[in-house]
Design a protein around this motif. Structure first.
Motif, PDB file in Angstrom:
ATOM      1  N   SER A  12       0.828  -1.199   0.000  1.00 15.93           N
ATOM      2  CA  SER A  12       0.000   0.000   0.000  1.00 15.93           C
ATOM      3  C   SER A  12       0.864   1.251   0.000  1.00 15.93           C
ATOM      4  CB  SER A  12      -0.911   0.007   1.226  1.00 15.93           C
ATOM      5  OG  SER A  12      -0.144  -0.119   2.400  1.00 15.93           O
ATOM      6  N   ARG A  37       0.239  -7.862  11.915  1.00 14.49           N
ATOM      7  CA  ARG A  37      -0.900  -7.060  12.354  1.00 14.49           C
ATOM      8  C   ARG A  37      -0.457  -6.063  13.425  1.00 14.49           C
ATOM      9  NH1 ARG A  37      -4.996  -4.503  10.863  1.00 14.49           N
ATOM     10  NH2 ARG A  37      -6.317  -3.939  12.616  1.00 14.49           N
TER      11      ARG A  37
ATOM     12  N   ASP B  35      -9.870  -4.459  14.695  1.00 11.79           N
ATOM     13  CA  ASP B  35     -10.626  -3.216  14.602  1.00 11.79           C
ATOM     14  C   ASP B  35     -11.412  -3.223  13.299  1.00 11.79           C
ATOM     15  OD1 ASP B  35      -7.714  -1.163  13.708  1.00 11.79           O
ATOM     16  OD2 ASP B  35      -8.842  -2.653  12.568  1.00 11.79           O
ATOM     17  N   GLU B  36     -11.916  -2.061  12.916  1.00 10.22           N
ATOM     18  CA  GLU B  36     -12.743  -1.991  11.715  1.00 10.22           C
ATOM     19  C   GLU B  36     -11.972  -2.412  10.465  1.00 10.22           C
ATOM     20  OE1 GLU B  36     -12.532   0.449  14.745  1.00 10.22           O
ATOM     21  OE2 GLU B  36     -11.612   1.291  12.939  1.00 10.22           O
ATOM     22  N   THR B  37     -10.670  -2.134  10.471  1.00 10.07           N
ATOM     23  CA  THR B  37      -9.887  -2.493   9.274  1.00 10.07           C
ATOM     24  C   THR B  37      -9.601  -3.991   9.226  1.00 10.07           C
ATOM     25  OG1 THR B  37      -7.750  -2.130  10.344  1.00 10.07           O
ATOM     26  CG2 THR B  37      -8.757  -0.240   9.270  1.00 10.07           C
ATOM     27  N   SER B  38      -9.701  -4.638  10.357  1.00  7.69           N
ATOM     28  CA  SER B  38      -9.461  -6.074  10.418  1.00  7.69           C
ATOM     29  C   SER B  38     -10.431  -6.692  11.418  1.00  7.69           C
ATOM     30  CB  SER B  38      -8.005  -6.325  10.831  1.00  7.69           C
ATOM     31  OG  SER B  38      -7.632  -7.655  10.590  1.00  7.69           O
TER      32      SER B  38
END
Lengths: 239, 151
Positions: A12, A37, B35-38
């Motif tokens: 990205s 992560r 979270d929202e991204t994962s």
């Protein structure tokens, strides 16, 4: 998510060259996913590989090429930190560390070692840990983190990056420091080292008098007040 | 409302899993990474862990059935399992692995066999407990609620 592949690349563009780029090396798929992560959520670009050999390939150590053949969409592949597991089949993390520090092009990159060695209340595993730690320190590792890695560890990791990237700041800080042996001058001490307090309950009196280990090495460690064992070891063992 | 009930059940079930030692703080670390991204991060990692578990337990079983038993090989599998269970917060599984490794060191076949049984037992308990937890999680998410986490 490319977690099935042995090289997991985060392409990205995002903020471009502002984000630090971490190369994570671990043979465990679960640990790779986890560390990826962990780092991404801390605003790092991550490349995860499953072996020391692949890490060296990625770093271009065997072919003198630092960029991938295909894309010129990548803004260079400068690596700001290498974090590697110690216990891996084939090339161990220690061997990888040595190879990196032997390379004139790569030795500036800070390397952090992760270990899954369990600290039982047994002298031999404490000694093993201590010896592992010393070896890695001698070879120039920045730090030695006991797995499993926590979010709080990442904050410390960011302090080791070659680029002085903080939130909202620009500038390229790396390359000035000559990373000789231990690289003490590069450390950002965000927490004061916990040298004097909490003597380790698991060490024999002789060991504990010659060095004081941080609370994170004791079996009943509190995960919140993590201080780098390396930092404490370095400070107490210098004299 | 339904969501509140599901959330309460989720919280209670998770709390009991912690109380009974199935999970430890590392599981909280996993949740912090979601979270929202994962949004399915925990389930993804745990699903990987289940596959890993079954694979490793099978490897251990096969290694223990060899004649003669290569204890270093058994230990290698247990070491790996210890690592992955520690990474996801599977405390009881991890603890059995620690004992298991001691028996490998001592080349004690009986002890190893017992540990293997224990591992299978602990893994199966953990799996059903987590599946229950995830079931509740999915109910909550389907109803538009958020997952309560223990701090």
């Amino acid at each position: 998510m490319d977690t099935d592949h042995v090289v997991s690349f985060d392409p990205s563009p995002m903020e471009g060259s502002e984000d630090v780029h971490v190369l994570a090396v671990d043979d465990s798929l679960i640990d790779r996913k986890f560390i990826q992560r962990l780092l991404k959520i801390s605003a790092c670009k991550v490349t995860a590989v499953d072996s020391g050999t692949r890490a060296l390939q990625f770093l271009g150590l065997d072919k003198n090429r630092r960029t991938l053949d295909s894309d010129d969409g990548f803004v260079g592949l400068k690596v700001d930190l290498i974090i590697t597991d110690y216990c891996m089949p084939g090339m161990t993390g220690y061997e990888l560390l040595k190879k990196i520090k032997e390379s004139s092009t790569l030795r500036e990159i800070p390397v952090v070692i992760m270990s899954s060695e369990n600290i039982l209340p047994r002298i031999d595993s404490v000694m093993k840990m201590f010896l592992k730690t010393c070896r890695c320190l001698e070879e120039g590792a920045e730090d030695f983190i006991v797995k499993p890695v926590k979010l709080s560890d990442v904050k410390r990791l960011k302090g080791y990056m070659t680029r002085d990237v903080k939130v909202g700041s620009h500038g390229h800080g790396g390359g000035d420091d000559d990373r000789g042996g231990a690289g003490i001058n590069h450390r950002k001490v965000s927490d004061t080292p916990n040298v004097a307090s909490s003597p380790p309950s698991i060490l024999s009196p002789t060991l504990s008098s010659s060095l004081s280990l941080s609370p994170s090495l004791s079996p009943s460690s509190s995960p919140t007040i993590i201080d780098s064992p390396i930092r404490v070891l370095k400070i107490t063992s210098i004299e | 409302m339904d969501v509140i009930q599901w959330q309460r059940q989720h919280r209670d079930h998770q709390a009991s899993m912690f109380r009974e030692g199935f999970l430890d703080d590392q599981f909280i670390q996993l949740q912090k990474l979601q979270d929202e991204t994962s949004p399915d991060f925990v389930i993804e990692v745990i699903t990987m862990f289940f596959a890993d578990s079954e694979n490793l337990i099978n490897n251990m079983k096969q290694a223990l059935e060899q004649t003669p038993v290569d204890f270093r090989q058994v230990d290698a599998h247990v070491h790996q399992y210890k690592g992955s269970s520690a990474s996801v917060g599977a405390a009881r599984v991890k603890n059995v692995c620690v004992t298991f490794r001691n028996f490998c060191d001592a080349q004690n076949l009986e002890g190893c066999a017992r540990c293997l049984q224990q591992l299978q037992h602990e893994y199966s308990l953990l799996k059903s407990n987590l599946q229950h937890l995830f079931g509740l999680q999915q109910q909550i998410q389907a109803a538009g609620g958020s997952i309560p986490t223990i701090e």
